[in-house]
Write a protein that holds these residues in place. Structure first.
Motif, mmCIF file in Angstrom:
data_model
loop_
_atom_site.group_PDB
_atom_site.id
_atom_site.type_symbol
_atom_site.label_atom_id
_atom_site.label_comp_id
_atom_site.label_asym_id
_atom_site.label_seq_id
_atom_site.Cartn_x
_atom_site.Cartn_y
_atom_site.Cartn_z
ATOM 1 N N ALA A 1 27.380 5.550 7.625
ATOM 2 C CA ALA A 1 26.344 6.056 8.561
ATOM 3 C C ALA A 1 27.164 7.373 9.336
ATOM 4 N N GLN B 1 24.275 15.001 5.690
ATOM 5 C CA GLN B 1 24.660 13.548 5.350
ATOM 6 C C GLN B 1 23.667 12.999 4.473
ATOM 7 N N GLY B 2 23.860 12.410 3.498
ATOM 8 C CA GLY B 2 23.117 11.690 2.559
ATOM 9 C C GLY B 2 23.420 10.258 2.532
ATOM 10 N N TYR B 3 22.456 9.413 1.421
ATOM 11 C CA TYR B 3 22.649 8.087 1.184
ATOM 12 C C TYR B 3 22.319 7.724 -0.027
ATOM 13 N N VAL C 1 19.560 13.134 0.523
ATOM 14 C CA VAL C 1 20.448 13.998 1.013
ATOM 15 C C VAL C 1 19.825 15.060 2.042
ATOM 16 N N ASN C 2 20.345 15.472 2.955
ATOM 17 C CA ASN C 2 19.910 16.538 4.038
ATOM 18 C C ASN C 2 20.373 17.844 3.016
ATOM 19 N N HIS D 1 15.063 7.186 7.245
ATOM 20 C CA HIS D 1 15.887 6.991 8.532
ATOM 21 C C HIS D 1 16.550 5.605 8.262
ATOM 22 N N GLY E 1 28.888 10.874 3.232
ATOM 23 C CA GLY E 1 28.578 9.708 2.761
ATOM 24 C C GLY E 1 29.339 8.571 2.703
ATOM 25 N N SER F 1 18.797 11.811 10.289
ATOM 26 C CA SER F 1 18.193 11.120 9.019
ATOM 27 C C SER F 1 19.146 11.312 7.851
ATOM 28 N N VAL F 2 18.647 10.516 6.660
ATOM 29 C CA VAL F 2 19.807 10.703 5.426
ATOM 30 C C VAL F 2 18.892 11.576 4.502
#
Length: 597
Positions: A356, A374-376, A387-388, A457, A353, A397-398
């Motif tokens: 990107a 990955q998250g955002y 988050v994935n 995304h 995190g 994607s996030v």
């Protein structure tokens, strides 16, 4: 709630962040809480939750002696360690507001934050106090500076930590009836442009975000988090501090960046939270070492990645079973398992995190069997928005929004966020608050996205998109990330706003430069070597290969190189390691202008 951790603490049971600690201590006083390396004994020390409570109560007694009132601000400039937690929890337990500071920030920035927040007490690492002392003399609001270290501090307001703290004993936590909507912390954004702003977060903001994150993945009492990101970073503070406390897990504090590999081996964590650059560096080292291996070893490695990726897609339900998967047990034993051992051998979840993560890096680790997601998020959202998940992971994607968080797109495809995690506002900046949170409660993130089947995304930043003279739009951060996958490049800045073509300014790795210069017949010590046509051709070709998957118009035509590091100290990076584009362009104005002649 999917968590099978029987000791999960709900926000309604905690009430506040200090209430979270009191409830954890009540439930599992003998459970392992923290591990930290004690330099004086050259060994790892441990604290259970009961011992943690006694230490927090001890620190609370010292803070109470300062005569502070609820709502007063206190700050800490300290490396990740149990003492960070003890000070923070002691302050929260007295109704004080905690202001975390970045250890590597510039002294003038630190002094500005202390003054802006009106901080009364500062806990500071001894080695940082020397750099700050002159600046701190002008911070009139400070009544006490507590210096952590062997030497202690000098000056009328300074006190050595050992002298400031009461004698260890059977101290008890003070009871408190705080409210969830009370201000808990002011976290200053790193500020890629202008002065940082203080993000005001309540106890409810953070607890709701922690609960939402915990609901998506199973955490167990025997999980061990390795704390590596600075606790001044809201991602580490939520996911690496409050989440383990809520779930009843333990945290080990990594010693340093240089010793991270050794700490992974010694502590064998099951959970790791880091920024993309950590994964990119591991990726770069493995790729660099692979080039020196015999052809058969390289072929075996690439076969492992190919089969591992098929296995990942199959396990995600995005591809059917195929016969090469039969070879995975052998390839895992010969290749993948050996790499996972470098990460401790017990890592079951890694979270990236803060920026990107390159899809190529994500695919690399996923192919080796690591659950890398990955998250955002952003500080203003406490901080995680999406988050994935290991079983629902689309690395391009996030991920999907956390439970309880609404997202939509606004003008220019800007991501808007609404939920209990959205900040109270900016400290002393009502105009800035009104500009980022609209009348309907939507937080305007400044990030451009497209949302596909609930997945977010990220496509760029509203302010960072480069628009070429032909109208084509280019996302610089994605291309810069692709360039930095090559270990030769420490940093990269993409340029071309309003121009007919793109150019790049890159920082070369000083360890790799001498060998490269010799290969090109150049003197690595001569400044003119960086302008050599031979080097220019090599850099152009290398960057072209790295950017081959981007559209045809997004090609770098010219490159300038430097060996000067871009750092926090010289003002070219923020404390969260983000590029200060304006400052970099100002420093290298002459070289940049030459790229477009």
């Amino acid at each position: 709630m999917q968590s099978d951790c029987t000791d999960y603490i709900a926000p309604s049971q905690a009430g506040t962040l200090d209430g979270l600690l009191r409830e954890r201590v009540r439930r599992s006083p003998q459970g392992l809480a923290y591990r930290s390396f004690a330099r004086e004994g050259e060994r790892w020390s441990e604290w259970n939750w009961g011992e943690t409570a006694r230490e927090v109560a001890r620190w609370q007694q010292a803070l109470a002696a300062e005569g502070l009132a609820p709502g007063d601000r206190v700050a800490l400039l300290l490396r990740n360690c149990p003492q960070w937690v003890w000070f923070e929890q002691a302050a929260l337990g007295l109704g004080l507001v905690v202001v975390p500071l970045y250890l590597e920030d510039r002294p003038d920035n630190t002094a500005y934050i202390l003054q802006d927040a009106g901080v009364r007490v500062l806990l500071v690492q001894e080695e940082r106090y020397g750099r700050l002392r002159e600046m701190l003399e002008d911070v009139a609001c400070l009544q006490r500076i507590v210096v952590a270290g062997e030497g202690g501090g000098e000056g009328p307001r300074a006190a050595a930590l050992d002298d400031w703290l009461p004698t260890p004993g059977d101290h008890a936590l003070a009871p408190r009836a705080g409210q969830p909507d009370d201000l808990a912390t002011i976290v200053y954004t790193s500020g890629t442009t202008g002065r940082p702003k203080g993000v005001m977060l309540s106890h409810r903001n953070i607890l709701s975000n922690t609960e939402a994150a915990l609901s998506l993945e199973r955490f167990h009492p025997d999980d061990l988090f390795l704390s590596f990101l600075p606790l001044s970073h809201m991602l580490e503070r939520m996911a690496g501090h409050y989440l383990p406390m809520m779930a009843g897990c333990a945290v080990a504090y990594a010693r340093s960046v240089q010793q991270l590999a050794e700490d992974l081996q010694q502590q064998r964590p099951s959970i790791l939270i880091a920024v993309p650059r950590v994964f990119e560096r591991v990726y770069g080292r493995i790729q660099g070492g692979l080039a020196q291996r015999p052809p058969l070893a390289r072929a075996l490695f690439h076969a492992t990645l190919a089969v591992g990726w098929r296995r990942f897609l199959w396990r995600q339900g995005r591809a059917g079973w195929s016969w090469p998967l039969l070879f995975w047990p052998v390839l895992q034993r010969l290749v993948a398992h050996k790499i996972m051992l470098r990460l401790g051998g017990r890592l079951r979840l890694a979270v990236s995190g803060g920026a990107a993560l390159s899809p190529a890096v994500a695919r690399f680790f996923l192919s080796l069997g690591l659950n890398l997601v990955q998250g955002y998020g952003l500080t203003e959202a406490s901080p995680v928005v999406s988050v994935n998940l290991p079983g629902d992971n689309e690395p391009s994607s996030v991920g999907r929004p956390l439970p309880g968080i609404e997202v939509c797109t606004g003008a220019n495809e800007e991501l808007l966020v609404r939920g209990p995690n959205v900040m109270l506002g900016y400290w002393n900046h009502p105009e800035a608050t009104a500009a980022i949170i609209d009348v309907n409660g939507w937080l305007h993130t400044g990030d451009q996205v497209h949302i596909d089947q609930g997945r977010i995304h990220i496509t760029g930043r509203l302010k960072d998109i480069l628009v070429l003279s032909n109208g084509e739009k280019v996302p610089p951060s994605e291309m810069e990330g692709a360039i930095m996958l090559d270990p030769l490049f420490d940093h990269a800045l993409l340029l071309g706003e309003g121009k007919a073509h793109l150019a790049a300014l890159v920082v070369l790795n000083t360890e790799l430069w001498p060998e490269l210069a010799q290969q090109l017949g150049l003197d690595p010590q001569a400044a003119d070597s960086l302008k050599s046509p031979a080097l220019q051709r090599l850099l152009h070709e290398r960057i072209g290969t790295l950017l081959r998957d981007f559209p045809g118009y997004a090609k770098v035509r010219r490159v300038a190189a430097t060996l000067e590091p871009w750092s926090i100290d010289n003002g070219l990076l923020t404390p969260t390691m983000k590029l200060r584009r304006r400052e970099v362009q100002a420093r290298y104005q002459a070289q940049i202008e030459a790229l477009f002649r």
